[in-house]
Enzyme design. Structure first.
Site, PDB file in Angstrom:
ATOM      1  CB  SER A  95      -8.802   6.111  -4.518  1.00  0.00           C
ATOM      2  OG  SER A  95     -10.128   5.640  -4.455  1.00  0.00           O
ATOM      3  CG  ASP A 218      -8.838  -1.564  -2.781  1.00  0.00           C
ATOM      4  OD1 ASP A 218      -9.944  -1.305  -2.274  1.00  0.00           O
ATOM      5  OD2 ASP A 218      -8.126  -0.724  -3.351  1.00  0.00           O
ATOM      6  CG  HIS A 246      -9.556   1.839  -0.927  1.00  0.00           C
ATOM      7  ND1 HIS A 246      -9.393   1.632  -2.281  1.00  0.00           N
ATOM      8  CD2 HIS A 246      -9.920   3.149  -0.782  1.00  0.00           C
ATOM      9  CE1 HIS A 246      -9.655   2.763  -2.933  1.00  0.00           C
ATOM     10  NE2 HIS A 246      -9.964   3.693  -2.047  1.00  0.00           N
TER      11      HIS A 246
END
Length: 267
Positions: A95, A218, A246
């Site tokens: 991320s 996600d 996620h």
């Protein structure tokens, strides 16, 4: 955890295992120790040394006041690699950590041997911008949600339907997030770390081997945005993990670890 001074701050880090180093860069709002739940044991077993650290604003690292930029985080990580003499090293970024790794590969390819980019993005679309802006607004107004509500909101945003619809699994996730959801261990500054504009053209300059890993369910970094990163980086491949939101590296660790270690073994 020991600390290293870089870019005007101190970062806490930990090294485990033997062999060539793999640096793990965490996403926003989480400490480096999250990697030790599933990912670092897998790479240590594969014969590598795992290096994890706390980004600025979290855990044992300094948390300077103000809004952090992606450039701040890249400079922090670059300094860490140099101070620990890790480069060129393999990198696994998740991320926000994937955004940092991407920029490192562009700006300082001599420090990066190869990179695994999980839940990566090259740009934000309208929905992702709205999500970030709403989070920033909450922080600017110092809104503190009840921990039970925050836990429900987090699992809905971060997990896949496969986990949400599994009663035993979701009870455990809700308990975890209710216990840890106060936000007291996170500097507000990380909420402003984002890319400027569309980085797809810049990603074409990356020359180190890369693998992009996306999670099918996600909502933060949806597969259609993650695959754009793989398409932009020359020679990069794309692995999509099913039944994962996620937090796919925690939801489906076996599949994620297999994708990481298989790639690291090639480069």
């Amino acid at each position: 955890m020991p600390q290293v001074s870089t870019n005007g701050i101190r970062l806490s880090y930990q090294r485990s295992g033997q062999g060539e180093p793999v640096l793990f860069i965490m996403g926003s709002g989480a400490a480096g120790r999250v990697w030790t739940m599933h990912q670092t044991p897998a790479v240590i077993q594969a014969g590598y040394q795992a290096v994890v650290f706390d980004n600025r604003g979290i855990g044992g690292s300094d948390a300077p006041e103000g809004k952090y930029s992606l450039a701040d985080m890249v400079a922090d990580t670059k300094g860490l690699i140099e101070a620990l003499d890790l480069g060129p090293c393999r990198i696994v970024g998740y991320s926000m950590g994937a955004m940092i790794a991407q920029e490192l590969a562009i700006e300082a390819p001599h420090l990066v041997r190869s990179a695994v980019l999980m839940a990566a993005r090259a740009r934000s679309d309208a929905m992702r911008r709205a999500m970030q802006e709403s989070d920033q607004l909450m922080r600017e107004n110092r809104v503190q949600l009840p921990s039970k509500y925050e836990a429900v909101h987090t699992v809905l945003k971060m997990l896949s339907p496969a986990s949400l619809n599994d009663d035993d699994a979701i009870r455990s996730w809700l308990d975890i997030f209710e216990l840890t959801g106060s936000g007291s261990n996170t500097a507000d500054g990380q909420a402003w770390v984002t890319q400027t504009g569309d980085r797809r053209k810049a990603l074409r300059a990356i020359t180190v081997p890369c693998r992009v890993i996306g999670f099918a369910d996600d909502l933060i970094c949806p597969p259609h945005l993650v695959s754009e990163v793989a398409d932009a980086i020359p020679g990069c491949d794309f692995v999509e993990i099913p039944d994962a939101g996620h937090l796919g590296h925690l939801e489906r660790p076996e599949a994620v670890n297999a994708a990481i270690t298989e790639f690291l073994g090639k480069y």
